[in-house]
Design a protein around this motif. Structure first.
Motif, PDB file in Angstrom:
ATOM      1  N   UNK A   1       0.677  -1.162   0.166  1.00  0.00           N
ATOM      2  CA  UNK A   1       0.040   0.050  -0.020  1.00  0.00           C
ATOM      3  C   UNK A   1       0.884   1.403   0.147  1.00  0.00           C
ATOM      4  N   UNK A   2       2.062   1.257   0.549  1.00  0.00           N
ATOM      5  CA  UNK A   2       2.774   2.095   0.461  1.00  0.00           C
ATOM      6  C   UNK A   2       3.397   2.544  -1.070  1.00  0.00           C
ATOM      7  N   UNK A   3       3.619   1.465  -1.747  1.00  0.00           N
ATOM      8  CA  UNK A   3       4.046   1.589  -2.875  1.00  0.00           C
ATOM      9  C   UNK A   3       3.046   2.078  -3.962  1.00  0.00           C
ATOM     10  N   UNK A   4       1.594   1.731  -3.575  1.00  0.00           N
ATOM     11  CA  UNK A   4       0.583   2.039  -4.068  1.00  0.00           C
ATOM     12  C   UNK A   4       0.082   3.663  -3.963  1.00  0.00           C
ATOM     13  N   UNK A   5       0.317   4.084  -2.839  1.00  0.00           N
ATOM     14  CA  UNK A   5       0.062   5.070  -2.337  1.00  0.00           C
ATOM     15  C   UNK A   5       0.734   6.131  -3.015  1.00  0.00           C
ATOM     16  N   UNK A   6       2.113   5.973  -3.287  1.00  0.00           N
ATOM     17  CA  UNK A   6       2.935   6.950  -4.069  1.00  0.00           C
ATOM     18  C   UNK A   6       2.544   6.931  -5.402  1.00  0.00           C
ATOM     19  N   UNK A   7       2.055   6.073  -5.986  1.00  0.00           N
ATOM     20  CA  UNK A   7       1.610   5.974  -7.605  1.00  0.00           C
ATOM     21  C   UNK A   7       0.335   6.719  -7.413  1.00  0.00           C
ATOM     22  N   UNK A   8      -0.907   6.567  -6.443  1.00  0.00           N
ATOM     23  CA  UNK A   8      -1.869   7.387  -6.477  1.00  0.00           C
ATOM     24  C   UNK A   8      -1.872   8.930  -6.326  1.00  0.00           C
ATOM     25  N   UNK A   9      -1.112   9.185  -5.510  1.00  0.00           N
ATOM     26  CA  UNK A   9      -0.520  10.763  -5.244  1.00  0.00           C
ATOM     27  C   UNK A   9      -0.205  11.318  -6.372  1.00  0.00           C
TER      28      UNK A   9
END
Length: 415
Positions: A340-348
Protein backbone atom coordinates in the motif's frame (compact mmCIF):
# COMPACT_ATOMS: atom_id res chain seq x y z
CA UNK A 1 -31.88 -23.01 2.57
CA UNK A 2 -32.55 -25.29 -0.40
CA UNK A 3 -32.01 -24.23 -4.01
CA UNK A 4 -35.75 -23.85 -4.56
CA UNK A 5 -35.81 -21.25 -1.77
CA UNK A 6 -33.11 -19.06 -3.29
CA UNK A 7 -34.10 -15.77 -4.86
CA UNK A 8 -33.65 -15.28 -8.59
CA UNK A 9 -30.58 -13.39 -9.77
CA UNK A 10 -32.48 -12.02 -12.79
CA UNK A 11 -33.46 -8.32 -12.79
CA UNK A 12 -37.07 -7.20 -13.11
CA UNK A 13 -38.45 -7.83 -16.61
CA UNK A 14 -37.56 -5.10 -19.09
CA UNK A 15 -34.83 -3.44 -17.02
CA UNK A 16 -31.09 -4.00 -16.93
CA UNK A 17 -28.31 -4.46 -14.43
CA UNK A 18 -25.32 -2.31 -15.30
CA UNK A 19 -22.18 -4.33 -14.70
CA UNK A 20 -18.95 -2.29 -14.94
CA UNK A 21 -18.63 -2.68 -18.73
CA UNK A 22 -22.29 -1.70 -19.22
CA UNK A 23 -21.93 1.29 -16.91
CA UNK A 24 -18.76 2.32 -18.72
CA UNK A 25 -20.68 2.38 -22.01
CA UNK A 26 -23.49 4.44 -20.49
CA UNK A 27 -20.89 6.84 -19.07
CA UNK A 28 -19.28 7.10 -22.52
CA UNK A 29 -22.63 7.83 -24.13
CA UNK A 30 -23.49 10.50 -21.55
CA UNK A 31 -20.03 12.09 -21.84
CA UNK A 32 -20.40 12.23 -25.63
CA UNK A 33 -23.83 13.84 -25.30
CA UNK A 34 -22.51 16.43 -22.87
CA UNK A 35 -19.44 17.24 -24.93
CA UNK A 36 -21.37 17.71 -28.18
CA UNK A 37 -24.24 19.69 -26.66
CA UNK A 38 -22.16 22.02 -24.54
CA UNK A 39 -20.13 22.98 -27.62
CA UNK A 40 -23.46 24.25 -29.01
CA UNK A 41 -24.24 26.24 -25.86
CA UNK A 42 -26.71 23.89 -24.14
CA UNK A 43 -26.81 23.54 -20.35
CA UNK A 44 -27.92 20.54 -18.32
CA UNK A 45 -30.94 20.33 -16.00
CA UNK A 46 -32.66 17.52 -14.11
CA UNK A 47 -35.80 16.80 -12.09
CA UNK A 48 -37.40 14.17 -9.89
CA UNK A 49 -38.31 10.83 -11.39
CA UNK A 50 -41.81 11.26 -9.91
CA UNK A 51 -44.50 13.49 -11.45
CA UNK A 52 -48.19 14.01 -10.71
CA UNK A 53 -50.07 11.79 -13.19
CA UNK A 54 -52.17 14.73 -14.33
CA UNK A 55 -49.17 16.21 -16.14
CA UNK A 56 -49.44 13.40 -18.70
CA UNK A 57 -53.22 13.09 -18.77
CA UNK A 58 -53.58 16.79 -19.54
CA UNK A 59 -52.02 16.30 -22.97
CA UNK A 60 -55.13 14.64 -24.38
CA UNK A 61 -57.22 11.46 -24.37
CA UNK A 62 -54.54 9.49 -26.18
CA UNK A 63 -52.10 10.37 -23.43
CA UNK A 64 -54.58 9.34 -20.75
CA UNK A 65 -54.50 5.91 -22.38
CA UNK A 66 -50.69 5.98 -22.22
CA UNK A 67 -50.86 6.79 -18.50
CA UNK A 68 -53.37 4.03 -17.92
CA UNK A 69 -51.65 1.29 -19.93
CA UNK A 70 -47.97 2.15 -20.42
CA UNK A 71 -46.78 3.84 -17.24
CA UNK A 72 -45.88 2.91 -13.71
CA UNK A 73 -48.61 4.83 -11.91
CA UNK A 74 -49.65 4.47 -8.28
CA UNK A 75 -51.43 6.29 -5.46
CA UNK A 76 -49.08 7.44 -2.70
CA UNK A 77 -49.83 7.53 1.02
CA UNK A 78 -51.20 11.03 0.66
CA UNK A 79 -53.79 9.76 -1.85
CA UNK A 80 -52.00 11.51 -4.74
CA UNK A 81 -51.73 9.74 -8.10
CA UNK A 82 -48.05 9.64 -9.09
CA UNK A 83 -46.26 8.39 -12.22
CA UNK A 84 -42.66 7.37 -12.85
CA UNK A 85 -41.83 9.65 -15.77
CA UNK A 86 -42.28 7.97 -19.17
CA UNK A 87 -40.67 10.97 -20.91
CA UNK A 88 -39.11 14.32 -19.99
CA UNK A 89 -40.89 16.85 -22.23
CA UNK A 90 -43.86 17.58 -19.91
CA UNK A 91 -41.44 17.94 -16.98
CA UNK A 92 -39.23 20.47 -18.72
CA UNK A 93 -42.31 22.35 -19.96
CA UNK A 94 -43.48 22.58 -16.33
CA UNK A 95 -40.06 23.78 -15.18
CA UNK A 96 -39.75 26.45 -17.86
CA UNK A 97 -43.30 27.69 -17.26
CA UNK A 98 -42.60 27.85 -13.52
CA UNK A 99 -39.73 30.32 -13.96
CA UNK A 100 -40.64 31.88 -17.29
CA UNK A 101 -40.20 35.46 -16.07
CA UNK A 102 -36.73 34.74 -14.67
CA UNK A 103 -35.26 32.80 -17.60
CA UNK A 104 -33.51 34.32 -20.61
CA UNK A 105 -34.84 33.24 -23.99
CA UNK A 106 -33.99 31.56 -26.25
CA UNK A 107 -33.22 28.84 -23.74
CA UNK A 108 -31.05 25.86 -24.66
CA UNK A 109 -31.41 22.99 -22.20
CA UNK A 110 -30.65 19.26 -22.14
CA UNK A 111 -31.06 16.34 -19.74
CA UNK A 112 -30.24 12.62 -19.67
CA UNK A 113 -32.81 11.07 -17.30
CA UNK A 114 -33.89 7.48 -16.86
CA UNK A 115 -37.52 6.94 -17.87
CA UNK A 116 -40.04 4.12 -17.42
CA UNK A 117 -42.72 2.66 -19.67
CA UNK A 118 -44.69 -0.51 -19.10
CA UNK A 119 -44.26 -1.95 -22.60
CA UNK A 120 -43.46 -5.34 -24.05
CA UNK A 121 -39.65 -5.56 -23.96
CA UNK A 122 -38.11 -6.02 -27.40
CA UNK A 123 -35.07 -4.95 -29.41
CA UNK A 124 -34.54 -1.23 -28.89
CA UNK A 125 -37.40 -0.91 -26.40
CA UNK A 126 -37.15 -1.62 -22.68
CA UNK A 127 -39.21 -0.70 -19.63
CA UNK A 128 -36.42 1.42 -18.17
CA UNK A 129 -34.18 3.45 -20.44
CA UNK A 130 -31.93 6.48 -20.40
CA UNK A 131 -33.02 9.20 -22.78
CA UNK A 132 -31.23 12.28 -24.03
CA UNK A 133 -33.58 15.28 -24.24
CA UNK A 134 -32.48 18.50 -25.93
CA UNK A 135 -34.76 21.53 -26.31
CA UNK A 136 -34.86 25.17 -27.37
CA UNK A 137 -37.50 27.38 -25.72
CA UNK A 138 -38.55 30.85 -26.76
CA UNK A 139 -37.96 30.84 -30.52
CA UNK A 140 -40.45 30.38 -33.36
CA UNK A 141 -37.69 30.60 -35.96
CA UNK A 142 -37.15 27.65 -38.25
CA UNK A 143 -33.46 28.22 -37.53
CA UNK A 144 -34.17 26.69 -34.11
CA UNK A 145 -35.76 23.62 -35.75
CA UNK A 146 -32.71 23.27 -37.98
CA UNK A 147 -30.37 23.64 -34.99
CA UNK A 148 -32.06 20.84 -33.04
CA UNK A 149 -31.66 18.53 -36.03
CA UNK A 150 -28.07 19.70 -36.57
CA UNK A 151 -27.24 19.02 -32.92
CA UNK A 152 -28.69 15.51 -33.24
CA UNK A 153 -26.57 15.04 -36.36
CA UNK A 154 -23.50 16.31 -34.48
CA UNK A 155 -24.03 13.74 -31.73
CA UNK A 156 -24.24 10.93 -34.29
CA UNK A 157 -20.97 12.09 -35.82
CA UNK A 158 -19.35 12.43 -32.37
CA UNK A 159 -20.20 8.77 -31.76
CA UNK A 160 -18.19 7.86 -34.86
CA UNK A 161 -20.95 7.58 -37.46
CA UNK A 162 -20.63 8.67 -41.08
CA UNK A 163 -23.44 10.52 -42.86
CA UNK A 164 -24.01 7.43 -45.01
CA UNK A 165 -24.72 5.39 -41.85
CA UNK A 166 -27.97 7.20 -41.06
CA UNK A 167 -30.76 9.19 -42.65
CA UNK A 168 -32.75 12.14 -41.29
CA UNK A 169 -36.42 12.05 -42.27
CA UNK A 170 -38.45 15.25 -41.97
CA UNK A 171 -42.23 15.62 -41.90
CA UNK A 172 -44.65 18.46 -41.23
CA UNK A 173 -47.50 18.29 -38.76
CA UNK A 174 -48.59 21.75 -39.90
CA UNK A 175 -49.01 20.48 -43.48
CA UNK A 176 -50.96 17.45 -42.29
CA UNK A 177 -53.17 19.55 -39.99
CA UNK A 178 -54.01 21.83 -42.94
CA UNK A 179 -54.73 18.82 -45.15
CA UNK A 180 -57.06 17.32 -42.56
CA UNK A 181 -58.88 20.64 -42.18
CA UNK A 182 -59.36 20.83 -45.96
CA UNK A 183 -60.77 17.29 -45.90
CA UNK A 184 -63.10 18.24 -43.02
CA UNK A 185 -61.71 15.45 -40.88
CA UNK A 186 -62.88 15.29 -37.29
CA UNK A 187 -60.51 14.34 -34.45
CA UNK A 188 -61.14 10.61 -34.84
CA UNK A 189 -60.53 10.65 -38.60
CA UNK A 190 -57.44 12.80 -38.17
CA UNK A 191 -55.96 10.44 -35.60
CA UNK A 192 -56.70 7.48 -37.86
CA UNK A 193 -54.82 9.15 -40.74
CA UNK A 194 -51.81 9.93 -38.54
CA UNK A 195 -51.67 6.34 -37.29
CA UNK A 196 -51.88 5.08 -40.86
CA UNK A 197 -49.05 7.36 -41.98
CA UNK A 198 -46.95 6.27 -39.03
CA UNK A 199 -47.43 2.61 -40.07
CA UNK A 200 -46.91 3.24 -43.78
CA UNK A 201 -43.25 2.21 -43.93
CA UNK A 202 -44.13 -1.19 -42.45
CA UNK A 203 -47.09 -1.87 -44.82
CA UNK A 204 -47.25 -3.25 -48.37
CA UNK A 205 -47.76 -0.31 -50.75
CA UNK A 206 -51.08 -1.71 -52.01
CA UNK A 207 -52.53 -2.01 -48.50
CA UNK A 208 -51.48 1.54 -47.65
CA UNK A 209 -53.09 3.01 -50.78
CA UNK A 210 -56.26 0.98 -50.22
CA UNK A 211 -56.66 2.19 -46.63
CA UNK A 212 -55.97 5.75 -47.73
CA UNK A 213 -58.67 5.44 -50.39
CA UNK A 214 -61.16 4.20 -47.80
CA UNK A 215 -60.55 7.45 -45.94
CA UNK A 216 -61.06 9.55 -49.05
CA UNK A 217 -57.39 10.50 -49.29
CA UNK A 218 -55.38 10.08 -52.49
CA UNK A 219 -51.68 9.29 -52.56
CA UNK A 220 -51.12 12.49 -54.55
CA UNK A 221 -52.34 14.56 -51.59
CA UNK A 222 -49.58 13.05 -49.47
CA UNK A 223 -46.89 13.37 -52.15
CA UNK A 224 -46.53 17.06 -52.96
CA UNK A 225 -44.12 17.83 -55.81
CA UNK A 226 -42.03 19.87 -53.39
CA UNK A 227 -41.80 19.48 -49.62
CA UNK A 228 -43.98 21.77 -47.48
CA UNK A 229 -42.44 25.21 -47.06
CA UNK A 230 -41.44 24.69 -43.44
CA UNK A 231 -39.64 21.44 -44.28
CA UNK A 232 -38.02 23.00 -47.35
CA UNK A 233 -36.70 25.89 -45.29
CA UNK A 234 -35.21 23.58 -42.64
CA UNK A 235 -33.61 21.30 -45.28
CA UNK A 236 -31.97 24.29 -46.96
CA UNK A 237 -30.57 25.43 -43.62
CA UNK A 238 -29.23 21.93 -42.94
CA UNK A 239 -27.49 21.85 -46.33
CA UNK A 240 -25.80 25.15 -45.50
CA UNK A 241 -24.40 23.42 -42.40
CA UNK A 242 -23.03 20.55 -44.49
CA UNK A 243 -25.78 18.08 -43.61
CA UNK A 244 -26.60 16.14 -46.79
CA UNK A 245 -28.54 13.15 -45.47
CA UNK A 246 -31.90 14.82 -44.74
CA UNK A 247 -34.98 13.91 -46.79
CA UNK A 248 -38.69 14.73 -46.76
CA UNK A 249 -40.98 11.90 -45.64
CA UNK A 250 -44.60 12.71 -44.86
CA UNK A 251 -44.85 9.36 -43.07
CA UNK A 252 -42.90 10.89 -40.19
CA UNK A 253 -45.62 12.17 -37.87
CA UNK A 254 -44.35 11.36 -34.34
CA UNK A 255 -46.72 9.82 -31.84
CA UNK A 256 -47.64 12.64 -29.49
CA UNK A 257 -50.47 15.08 -30.07
CA UNK A 258 -48.46 18.08 -28.93
CA UNK A 259 -46.33 18.44 -32.09
CA UNK A 260 -47.28 21.49 -34.18
CA UNK A 261 -44.68 21.97 -36.93
CA UNK A 262 -41.64 20.27 -38.44
CA UNK A 263 -41.01 16.79 -37.02
CA UNK A 264 -38.09 14.48 -37.69
CA UNK A 265 -36.64 11.05 -37.03
CA UNK A 266 -33.16 9.65 -37.57
CA UNK A 267 -32.84 6.06 -38.77
CA UNK A 268 -29.96 3.67 -39.30
CA UNK A 269 -29.56 2.90 -43.00
CA UNK A 270 -28.90 -0.72 -42.01
CA UNK A 271 -32.27 -2.54 -41.96
CA UNK A 272 -31.22 -4.51 -38.87
CA UNK A 273 -32.18 -1.47 -36.83
CA UNK A 274 -35.69 -0.41 -37.76
CA UNK A 275 -36.44 1.84 -34.79
CA UNK A 276 -35.72 5.54 -34.94
CA UNK A 277 -32.54 6.60 -33.14
CA UNK A 278 -33.49 10.26 -32.65
CA UNK A 279 -36.91 11.84 -32.90
CA UNK A 280 -38.46 15.19 -32.19
CA UNK A 281 -39.99 18.35 -33.54
CA UNK A 282 -41.75 21.59 -32.74
CA UNK A 283 -44.27 21.76 -29.90
CA UNK A 284 -45.44 25.36 -29.49
CA UNK A 285 -48.49 24.75 -27.30
CA UNK A 286 -47.37 22.39 -24.55
CA UNK A 287 -46.38 25.12 -22.08
CA UNK A 288 -49.97 26.45 -22.28
CA UNK A 289 -50.87 23.63 -19.88
CA UNK A 290 -49.00 25.55 -17.17
CA UNK A 291 -49.02 29.19 -18.24
CA UNK A 292 -51.36 31.52 -20.09
CA UNK A 293 -48.47 33.02 -22.10
CA UNK A 294 -47.29 31.00 -25.09
CA UNK A 295 -43.65 29.87 -25.21
CA UNK A 296 -42.66 28.26 -28.52
CA UNK A 297 -40.42 25.20 -28.26
CA UNK A 298 -38.64 22.58 -30.33
CA UNK A 299 -36.79 19.53 -29.13
CA UNK A 300 -35.45 16.04 -29.73
CA UNK A 301 -34.79 12.83 -27.83
CA UNK A 302 -32.71 9.67 -28.22
CA UNK A 303 -32.69 6.47 -26.16
CA UNK A 304 -29.58 4.69 -24.96
CA UNK A 305 -30.65 1.23 -26.15
CA UNK A 306 -31.36 2.19 -29.78
CA UNK A 307 -28.05 4.04 -29.90
CA UNK A 308 -26.26 1.00 -28.52
CA UNK A 309 -27.87 -1.19 -31.21
CA UNK A 310 -26.70 1.29 -33.85
CA UNK A 311 -23.14 1.39 -32.53
CA UNK A 312 -22.95 -2.41 -32.27
CA UNK A 313 -24.21 -2.84 -35.84
CA UNK A 314 -21.66 -0.30 -37.10
CA UNK A 315 -18.76 -1.69 -35.02
CA UNK A 316 -18.48 1.64 -33.24
CA UNK A 317 -18.68 0.41 -29.66
CA UNK A 318 -15.89 1.83 -27.48
CA UNK A 319 -13.34 -0.60 -26.08
CA UNK A 320 -13.87 -1.16 -22.37
CA UNK A 321 -10.95 0.04 -20.26
CA UNK A 322 -11.26 -0.03 -16.48
CA UNK A 323 -10.22 3.12 -14.62
CA UNK A 324 -7.59 1.07 -12.73
CA UNK A 325 -4.25 1.10 -14.53
CA UNK A 326 -2.15 -1.04 -12.17
CA UNK A 327 -2.89 -4.17 -10.12
CA UNK A 328 -0.46 -4.82 -7.27
CA UNK A 329 -0.03 -8.53 -6.51
CA UNK A 330 1.62 -9.79 -3.32
CA UNK A 331 3.83 -12.79 -2.67
CA UNK A 332 2.64 -12.84 0.95
CA UNK A 333 -0.39 -11.57 2.87
CA UNK A 334 2.00 -9.98 5.36
CA UNK A 335 3.17 -7.49 2.73
CA UNK A 336 -0.13 -5.60 2.40
CA UNK A 337 1.15 -2.57 4.34
CA UNK A 338 4.31 -2.28 2.25
CA UNK A 339 2.36 -2.79 -0.97
CA UNK A 340 0.00 0.00 0.00
CA UNK A 341 2.97 2.34 0.53
CA UNK A 342 4.08 1.67 -3.04
CA UNK A 343 0.53 2.10 -4.29
CA UNK A 344 -0.03 5.34 -2.39
CA UNK A 345 2.99 6.96 -4.05
CA UNK A 346 1.50 6.10 -7.43
CA UNK A 347 -1.99 7.30 -6.43
CA UNK A 348 -0.67 10.64 -5.23
CA UNK A 349 0.99 11.00 -8.61
CA UNK A 350 -2.30 10.42 -10.41
CA UNK A 351 -2.12 6.68 -11.21
CA UNK A 352 -5.15 4.49 -10.37
CA UNK A 353 -3.96 1.43 -8.43
CA UNK A 354 -5.71 -1.59 -6.92
CA UNK A 355 -3.90 -3.68 -4.29
CA UNK A 356 -4.64 -7.38 -3.75
CA UNK A 357 -4.97 -8.61 -0.16
CA UNK A 358 -2.54 -11.49 -0.74
CA UNK A 359 -4.98 -14.19 0.32
CA UNK A 360 -4.54 -16.20 -2.89
CA UNK A 361 -1.64 -17.63 -4.83
CA UNK A 362 0.24 -15.21 -7.07
CA UNK A 363 -1.06 -16.97 -10.19
CA UNK A 364 -4.65 -16.48 -8.99
CA UNK A 365 -3.98 -12.81 -8.32
CA UNK A 366 -2.77 -12.43 -11.90
CA UNK A 367 -5.97 -14.11 -13.11
CA UNK A 368 -7.98 -11.62 -11.08
CA UNK A 369 -6.19 -8.68 -12.71
CA UNK A 370 -6.79 -10.21 -16.14
CA UNK A 371 -10.51 -10.75 -15.44
CA UNK A 372 -10.78 -7.08 -14.45
CA UNK A 373 -8.96 -6.16 -17.69
CA UNK A 374 -6.43 -4.12 -15.74
CA UNK A 375 -3.56 -3.53 -18.17
CA UNK A 376 -0.52 -3.65 -15.85
CA UNK A 377 0.64 -5.91 -13.02
CA UNK A 378 3.16 -4.94 -10.35
CA UNK A 379 4.42 -7.67 -8.03
CA UNK A 380 5.50 -6.74 -4.49
CA UNK A 381 7.57 -9.35 -2.61
CA UNK A 382 10.43 -9.53 -0.12
CA UNK A 383 13.03 -9.56 -2.93
CA UNK A 384 11.48 -6.51 -4.63
CA UNK A 385 11.30 -4.54 -1.41
CA UNK A 386 14.89 -5.34 -0.39
CA UNK A 387 16.38 -4.69 -3.85
CA UNK A 388 14.21 -1.67 -4.67
CA UNK A 389 13.64 -3.10 -8.17
CA UNK A 390 10.15 -4.07 -9.34
CA UNK A 391 8.93 -5.93 -12.39
CA UNK A 392 5.98 -4.42 -14.29
CA UNK A 393 4.14 -6.78 -16.60
CA UNK A 394 1.94 -5.67 -19.50
CA UNK A 395 -0.97 -8.11 -19.16
CA UNK A 396 -1.98 -7.66 -22.80
CA UNK A 397 1.36 -8.25 -24.52
CA UNK A 398 3.10 -10.17 -21.73
CA UNK A 399 6.14 -7.88 -21.91
CA UNK A 400 7.98 -7.16 -18.65
CA UNK A 401 10.12 -4.26 -17.56
CA UNK A 402 12.31 -3.89 -14.46
CA UNK A 403 12.07 -0.50 -12.77
CA UNK A 404 13.41 1.15 -9.66
CA UNK A 405 10.89 2.18 -7.02
CA UNK A 406 11.50 5.84 -7.89
CA UNK A 407 10.98 5.12 -11.61
CA UNK A 408 7.54 3.53 -11.28
CA UNK A 409 5.54 6.76 -11.27
CA UNK A 410 7.17 8.31 -14.33
CA UNK A 411 6.80 5.00 -16.22
CA UNK A 412 3.03 4.80 -15.66
CA UNK A 413 2.48 8.50 -16.28
CA UNK A 414 4.26 8.32 -19.64
CA UNK A 415 2.41 5.31 -21.03
Amino acid sequence: MGKKDLLSTEPYKGVRDFYPEDQAFLNYLIATFRGALERWGYVEYNASILEPSEIYKAKGSENEEVVREQTYTFVDRGEREVTLRPEMTPTVARMVAGRRRELGFPLRWYSIPNCFRYERPQRGRLREFWQLNVDIFGSSSLAADAEIIAVSHAIMMALGAKQSDFIIKLGSRMYLDTLMQNLNFDEVQGKKLLILLDRSSKMPAGDFERELGEMGVSLEMLSPKTPPQDVLDVMERLKMMGIENAVFDLGVVRGFDYYTGVVFEIFDTDPKNSRSIFGGGRYDNLLALFDDEKVPAVGAAAGDETLRNFLETRNLMPTYLPPTKVYVALTSESLVKEANKVAETLRQGGVAVSVDFGEKKLSDQIKTATKHKIPYLLVVGENELSSGTFVVRDLVSGEEKSLSRDGLLSFFLNL
